[in-house]
Design a protein around this motif. Structure first.
Motif, PDB file in Angstrom:
ATOM      1  N   ARG A 168       0.833  -1.202   0.000  1.00 12.92           N
ATOM      2  CA  ARG A 168       0.000   0.000   0.000  1.00 12.92           C
ATOM      3  C   ARG A 168       0.867   1.252   0.000  1.00 12.92           C
ATOM      4  NH1 ARG A 168      -4.816  -0.732   4.213  1.00 12.92           N
ATOM      5  NH2 ARG A 168      -4.309  -2.858   4.665  1.00 12.92           N
ATOM      6  N   ILE A 169       0.219   2.365  -0.202  1.00  8.41           N
ATOM      7  CA  ILE A 169       0.924   3.638  -0.370  1.00  8.41           C
ATOM      8  C   ILE A 169       1.758   4.006   0.864  1.00  8.41           C
ATOM      9  CG2 ILE A 169      -0.978   5.136   0.385  1.00  8.41           C
ATOM     10  CD1 ILE A 169      -0.154   6.974  -2.045  1.00  8.41           C
TER      11      ILE A 169
ATOM     12  N   VAL B  44       3.466  10.391   1.208  1.00  6.96           N
ATOM     13  CA  VAL B  44       2.266   9.869   0.565  1.00  6.96           C
ATOM     14  C   VAL B  44       1.718  10.909  -0.405  1.00  6.96           C
ATOM     15  CG1 VAL B  44      -0.147   9.215   0.989  1.00  6.96           C
ATOM     16  CG2 VAL B  44       1.686   8.275   2.426  1.00  6.96           C
TER      17      VAL B  44
ATOM     18  N   ARG C  24       1.096  10.362  -4.462  1.00  9.94           N
ATOM     19  CA  ARG C  24      -0.178  10.631  -5.148  1.00  9.94           C
ATOM     20  C   ARG C  24       0.030  11.608  -6.302  1.00  9.94           C
ATOM     21  NH1 ARG C  24      -2.996  11.188   0.472  1.00  9.94           N
ATOM     22  NH2 ARG C  24      -3.693   9.052   0.806  1.00  9.94           N
TER      23      ARG C  24
ATOM     24  N   SER D 186      -0.684   2.506  -9.982  1.00 11.25           N
ATOM     25  CA  SER D 186      -1.137   1.589  -8.943  1.00 11.25           C
ATOM     26  C   SER D 186      -2.407   0.921  -9.431  1.00 11.25           C
ATOM     27  CB  SER D 186      -1.399   2.335  -7.632  1.00 11.25           C
ATOM     28  OG  SER D 186      -2.528   3.178  -7.778  1.00 11.25           O
TER      29      SER D 186
ATOM     30  N   ARG E 174      -6.151  -0.722  -7.761  1.00  9.47           N
ATOM     31  CA  ARG E 174      -7.005  -0.543  -6.582  1.00  9.47           C
ATOM     32  C   ARG E 174      -7.486  -1.905  -6.107  1.00  9.47           C
ATOM     33  NH1 ARG E 174      -7.755   4.782  -4.413  1.00  9.47           N
ATOM     34  NH2 ARG E 174      -7.026   6.163  -6.051  1.00  9.47           N
TER      35      ARG E 174
ATOM     36  N   ASN F 110     -10.933  -3.031  -1.491  1.00  4.23           N
ATOM     37  CA  ASN F 110     -11.224  -2.048  -0.459  1.00  4.23           C
ATOM     38  C   ASN F 110     -11.003  -0.606  -0.937  1.00  4.23           C
ATOM     39  OD1 ASN F 110      -8.465  -2.041  -0.654  1.00  4.23           O
ATOM     40  ND2 ASN F 110      -8.086  -2.805   1.421  1.00  4.23           N
ATOM     41  N   GLY F 111     -10.521  -0.428  -2.187  1.00  6.04           N
ATOM     42  CA  GLY F 111     -10.296   0.903  -2.741  1.00  6.04           C
ATOM     43  C   GLY F 111      -8.908   1.461  -2.495  1.00  6.04           C
ATOM     44  N   TYR F 112      -8.097   0.743  -1.719  1.00  7.08           N
ATOM     45  CA  TYR F 112      -6.742   1.217  -1.439  1.00  7.08           C
ATOM     46  C   TYR F 112      -5.842   1.025  -2.652  1.00  7.08           C
ATOM     47  CZ  TYR F 112      -7.928   1.199   3.557  1.00  7.08           C
ATOM     48  OH  TYR F 112      -8.494   1.432   4.772  1.00  7.08           O
ATOM     49  N   ARG F 113      -4.903   1.947  -2.813  1.00  5.96           N
ATOM     50  CA  ARG F 113      -3.906   1.815  -3.873  1.00  5.96           C
ATOM     51  C   ARG F 113      -2.971   0.657  -3.521  1.00  5.96           C
ATOM     52  NH1 ARG F 113      -4.573   7.481  -3.485  1.00  5.96           N
ATOM     53  NH2 ARG F 113      -4.648   8.518  -5.513  1.00  5.96           N
ATOM     54  N   GLU F 114      -2.621  -0.101  -4.540  1.00  2.00           N
ATOM     55  CA  GLU F 114      -1.674  -1.205  -4.377  1.00  2.00           C
ATOM     56  C   GLU F 114      -0.534  -1.012  -5.371  1.00  2.00           C
ATOM     57  OE1 GLU F 114      -1.736  -3.793  -2.222  1.00  2.00           O
ATOM     58  OE2 GLU F 114      -3.630  -3.159  -1.304  1.00  2.00           O
TER      59      GLU F 114
END
Length: 124
Positions: free
Chosen positions: A2-3, A14, A18, A28, A30, A33-37
């Protein structure tokens, strides 16, 4: 990863990560869960981006040259616009000027150190 982990491992905030993504420098996916990977390769990419930025290369040029740095010699565009080639040639010339200036500065420091060391030893 993750970020937050990418930020910790690269030392880049962070917010900047972005920004790099917004500028098309970093990618990245998503998660559900919507988190950046990010992948492990993102670590090297961020370090390349940081290095280029630290040497004064603007993000618009970095976006163009990053594919060259990831796979040297590979052409990633089917048709290369003459403007793109001109920008890259100009940027390469600017880099060479900086390299030459830094080399001269290093040589001047070397001469100074060579002259200063014997004087320093004689002072004790």
């Amino acid at each position: 990863m993750r970020i937050g982990e990418l930020s910790r491992r690269t030392g880049v905030s962070v917010r900047l990560l972005r920004y790099y993504e917004e500028k098309g420098l970093l990618r990245s996916t998503r998660g559900d869960n919507g988190y950046r990977e990010y992948t492990e390769a993102s670590l090297d990419r961020v370090h390349k981006i940081r290095g280029l930025l630290e040497h004064g290369i603007p993000t618009r040029i970095i976006r163009t040259i990053l594919p060259c740095l990831n796979s040297p010699g590979a052409i990633h565009m089917r048709v290369v616009a003459p403007e793109t080639l001109a920008k890259l040639e100009h940027e390469r010339e600017q880099l060479q000027r900086r390299i030459d200036a830094l080399a001269k500065d290093r040589e001047a420091i070397d001469v100074y150190l060579e002259q200063a060391r014997p004087r320093l030893r004689g002072a004790y």
